[in-house]
Write a protein that holds these residues in place. Structure first.
Motif, PDB file in Angstrom:
ATOM      1  N   UNK A  63     -92.197 -41.533 -43.461  1.00 31.71           N
ATOM      2  CA  UNK A  63     -90.742 -41.530 -43.292  1.00 31.71           C
ATOM      3  C   UNK A  63     -90.171 -42.940 -43.482  1.00 31.71           C
ATOM      4  N   UNK A  64     -89.054 -43.014 -44.225  1.00 30.62           N
ATOM      5  CA  UNK A  64     -88.369 -44.281 -44.473  1.00 30.62           C
ATOM      6  C   UNK A  64     -86.918 -44.156 -44.027  1.00 30.62           C
ATOM      7  N   UNK A  65     -86.428 -45.149 -43.311  1.00 36.24           N
ATOM      8  CA  UNK A  65     -85.027 -45.162 -42.889  1.00 36.24           C
ATOM      9  C   UNK A  65     -84.159 -45.671 -44.039  1.00 36.24           C
ATOM     10  N   UNK A  66     -83.201 -44.882 -44.463  1.00 36.82           N
ATOM     11  CA  UNK A  66     -82.300 -45.246 -45.567  1.00 36.82           C
ATOM     12  C   UNK A  66     -80.922 -45.512 -44.980  1.00 36.82           C
ATOM     13  N   UNK A  67     -80.681 -46.764 -44.643  1.00 31.07           N
ATOM     14  CA  UNK A  67     -79.445 -47.126 -43.941  1.00 31.07           C
ATOM     15  C   UNK A  67     -78.376 -47.676 -44.870  1.00 31.07           C
ATOM     16  N   UNK A  68     -78.772 -48.129 -46.078  1.00 33.55           N
ATOM     17  CA  UNK A  68     -77.804 -48.703 -47.023  1.00 33.55           C
ATOM     18  C   UNK A  68     -77.956 -48.035 -48.377  1.00 33.55           C
ATOM     19  N   UNK A  69     -77.007 -48.320 -49.236  1.00 29.41           N
ATOM     20  CA  UNK A  69     -77.074 -47.792 -50.605  1.00 29.41           C
ATOM     21  C   UNK A  69     -78.285 -48.349 -51.332  1.00 29.41           C
ATOM     22  N   UNK A  70     -78.613 -49.633 -51.060  1.00 31.69           N
ATOM     23  CA  UNK A  70     -79.803 -50.216 -51.673  1.00 31.69           C
ATOM     24  C   UNK A  70     -81.058 -49.500 -51.227  1.00 31.69           C
ATOM     25  N   UNK A  71     -81.116 -49.134 -49.889  1.00 32.58           N
ATOM     26  CA  UNK A  71     -82.283 -48.394 -49.392  1.00 32.58           C
ATOM     27  C   UNK A  71     -82.438 -47.075 -50.141  1.00 32.58           C
ATOM     28  N   UNK A  72     -81.343 -46.375 -50.329  1.00 27.86           N
ATOM     29  CA  UNK A  72     -81.393 -45.071 -50.992  1.00 27.86           C
ATOM     30  C   UNK A  72     -81.806 -45.214 -52.450  1.00 27.86           C
ATOM     31  N   UNK A  73     -81.278 -46.247 -53.127  1.00 29.68           N
ATOM     32  CA  UNK A  73     -81.636 -46.455 -54.532  1.00 29.68           C
ATOM     33  C   UNK A  73     -83.105 -46.823 -54.659  1.00 29.68           C
ATOM     34  N   UNK A  74     -83.592 -47.677 -53.750  1.00 27.92           N
ATOM     35  CA  UNK A  74     -84.992 -48.087 -53.792  1.00 27.92           C
ATOM     36  C   UNK A  74     -85.904 -46.901 -53.553  1.00 27.92           C
ATOM     37  N   UNK A  75     -85.528 -46.063 -52.566  1.00 29.11           N
ATOM     38  CA  UNK A  75     -86.381 -44.902 -52.264  1.00 29.11           C
ATOM     39  C   UNK A  75     -86.378 -43.899 -53.419  1.00 29.11           C
ATOM     40  N   UNK A  76     -85.248 -43.750 -54.098  1.00 29.91           N
ATOM     41  CA  UNK A  76     -85.190 -42.822 -55.222  1.00 29.91           C
ATOM     42  C   UNK A  76     -86.173 -43.228 -56.310  1.00 29.91           C
ATOM     43  N   UNK A  77     -86.239 -44.550 -56.570  1.00 31.94           N
ATOM     44  CA  UNK A  77     -87.199 -45.019 -57.582  1.00 31.94           C
ATOM     45  C   UNK A  77     -88.633 -44.828 -57.094  1.00 31.94           C
ATOM     46  N   UNK A  78     -88.870 -45.133 -55.802  1.00 29.29           N
ATOM     47  CA  UNK A  78     -90.210 -44.958 -55.233  1.00 29.29           C
ATOM     48  C   UNK A  78     -90.647 -43.506 -55.298  1.00 29.29           C
ATOM     49  N   UNK A  79     -89.719 -42.601 -55.007  1.00 33.94           N
ATOM     50  CA  UNK A  79     -90.050 -41.181 -55.011  1.00 33.94           C
ATOM     51  C   UNK A  79     -90.504 -40.730 -56.394  1.00 33.94           C
ATOM     52  N   UNK A  80     -89.816 -41.181 -57.439  1.00 32.70           N
ATOM     53  CA  UNK A  80     -90.196 -40.788 -58.793  1.00 32.70           C
ATOM     54  C   UNK A  80     -91.576 -41.325 -59.142  1.00 32.70           C
ATOM     55  N   UNK A  81     -91.831 -42.598 -58.780  1.00 34.44           N
ATOM     56  CA  UNK A  81     -93.133 -43.189 -59.063  1.00 34.44           C
ATOM     57  C   UNK A  81     -94.229 -42.502 -58.248  1.00 34.44           C
TER      58      UNK A  81
END
Length: 371
Positions: A63-81
């Protein structure tokens, strides 16, 4: 504190994907800047759903806490990889495949890891904040020992699993209809499962759980149908008995009321009724003979008919007996036929009626035949 292959790999779940995504050799300054502000790592959840055949379906989620737009963008890229298998291979089904052989040897059962869709990623929204989840799923065959109506979770034998660190949870879900017989070490019940939360140290062979059938499992359709049919048949039988009892009690109640009418010595206006007079005469005859009047409530149906006949000169029409007793026509007809067969009364058909008499009272005489 022991920390072996599995939980080392779980720690990699939290760190390796972020490191892999922030590739300093990519030459994309803006992308690197965004990924340096990586999502906060909340923890890891391990859920084991036991199956009726002894297999276990595993789900391990980071589980990752997505508190900012940058967090969400970073996680989206991580999820694809992560889904493409481009991240660190430490977080993979291969970690479990490396230990399944030794566990199989320890418990004496053939085992294997089956993974049809091992990597998934999703985002869970919580109002203004979100949580990113990376998961691996697989099936571990023969994970539990099945002993009739008992499930024994014995595959944590040895020390291959390790301990839970802060932020990590382990949950074991039993098959439907099973209750715990033994849980070691003590666990918390969460949504029907048994959960341990880190930090949690496990001794060798732990966690250890035994589940037993609580007797409430769903029955096969055929068994359920037979059960319903049996219950329905029983309900019909009970219903029939209740109806018969109700009718019988109604006849008995009417008979009891009628028994009392001929024995009343007075009419409502204080006079003596004809029935009472007849009863009195009969009582006088009994008294002169040294006998005593008999309570009609103690008489059988046959004796009551004989008493009625005696009180009415030894002869009565069948319809009159029905009126006096308040019994049904069918009951009186059947009773008189039985008494006639036994020689306790005589029956004579006159037109459309039956004349009933006590034996020797002349029902069969010609004078009655002419009536």
């Amino acid at each position: 504190m022991r920390q072996v292959a599995l939980l080392v790999a779980v720690v990699c779940v939290l760190a390796a994907p972020v490191v892999a995504a922030a590739d300093p050799t990519s030459g994309q300054a803006a992308r690197t800047l965004d990924l340096q502000e990586s999502p906060d790592q909340e923890g890891v959840d391990i859920t084991i759903q036991l199956q009726p055949d002894g297999d276990a379906r595993w789900n391990i989620s980071a589980r990752y806490a997505l508190e900012t737009a940058n967090d969400s963008a970073a996680f989206a890229r991580l999820a694809e990889q992560f889904k493409a298998g481009e991240t660190n291979t430490g977080f993979s089904v291969g970690v479990f495949e490396s230990v399944v052989s030794s566990v199989s040897d320890e418990v004496g059962r053939p085992m294997q890891i089956r993974a049809t869709n091992p990597r998934t990623a999703k985002t869970i929204d919580h109002g203004n904040n979100s949580t990113g989840v990376l998961s691996i799923q697989f099936t571990w065959t023969n994970f539990s020992r099945v002993e009739g109506e008992r499930f024994v979770v014995d595959s944590f034998t040895g020390t291959w699993f390790g301990d839970l660190e802060p932020g990590q949870t382990l949950t074991i879900q039993p098959p439907s209809g099973f209750e715990p017989e033994q849980v070691r070490p003590e666990a918390t019940v969460v949504n029907g499962g048994y959960q341990w939360t880190g930090p949690q140290n496990f001794e060798s062979g732990q966690p250890s759980v035994v589940f037993t059938d609580d007797g409430l499992q769903e029955q096969p359709f055929a068994t359920s149908l037979l059960t319903l049919l049996g219950v329905g048949a029983l309900a019909l039988v009970v219903g029939g008995i209740l109806v018969w009892a109700y009718q019988y009690s109604g006849d008995a109640g009417r008979s009891s009321t009628d028994d009392q009418l001929p024995n009343n010595s007075s009419s409502p206006n204080g006079g003596t009724t004809p029935e009472a007079a007849a009863t009195a005469g009969s009582s006088d005859d009994s008294a002169s003979g040294g006998g005593a009047a008999v309570d009609s409530e103690l008489l059988s149906d046959e004796e009551r008919v004989e008493q009625l006949l005696a009180d009415n000169g030894g002869r009565m029409k069948q319809a009159k007996i029905v009126d006096e007793t308040r019994w049904s026509n069918a009951k009186v007809s059947q009773l008189l036929s039985s008494m006639a067969d036994d020689g306790r009364v005589e029956k004579l058909r006159i037109g459309r009626e039956n004349l009933i008499s006590l034996p020797g009272e002349g029902v069969n005489d010609e004078e009655h035949a002419d009536e």
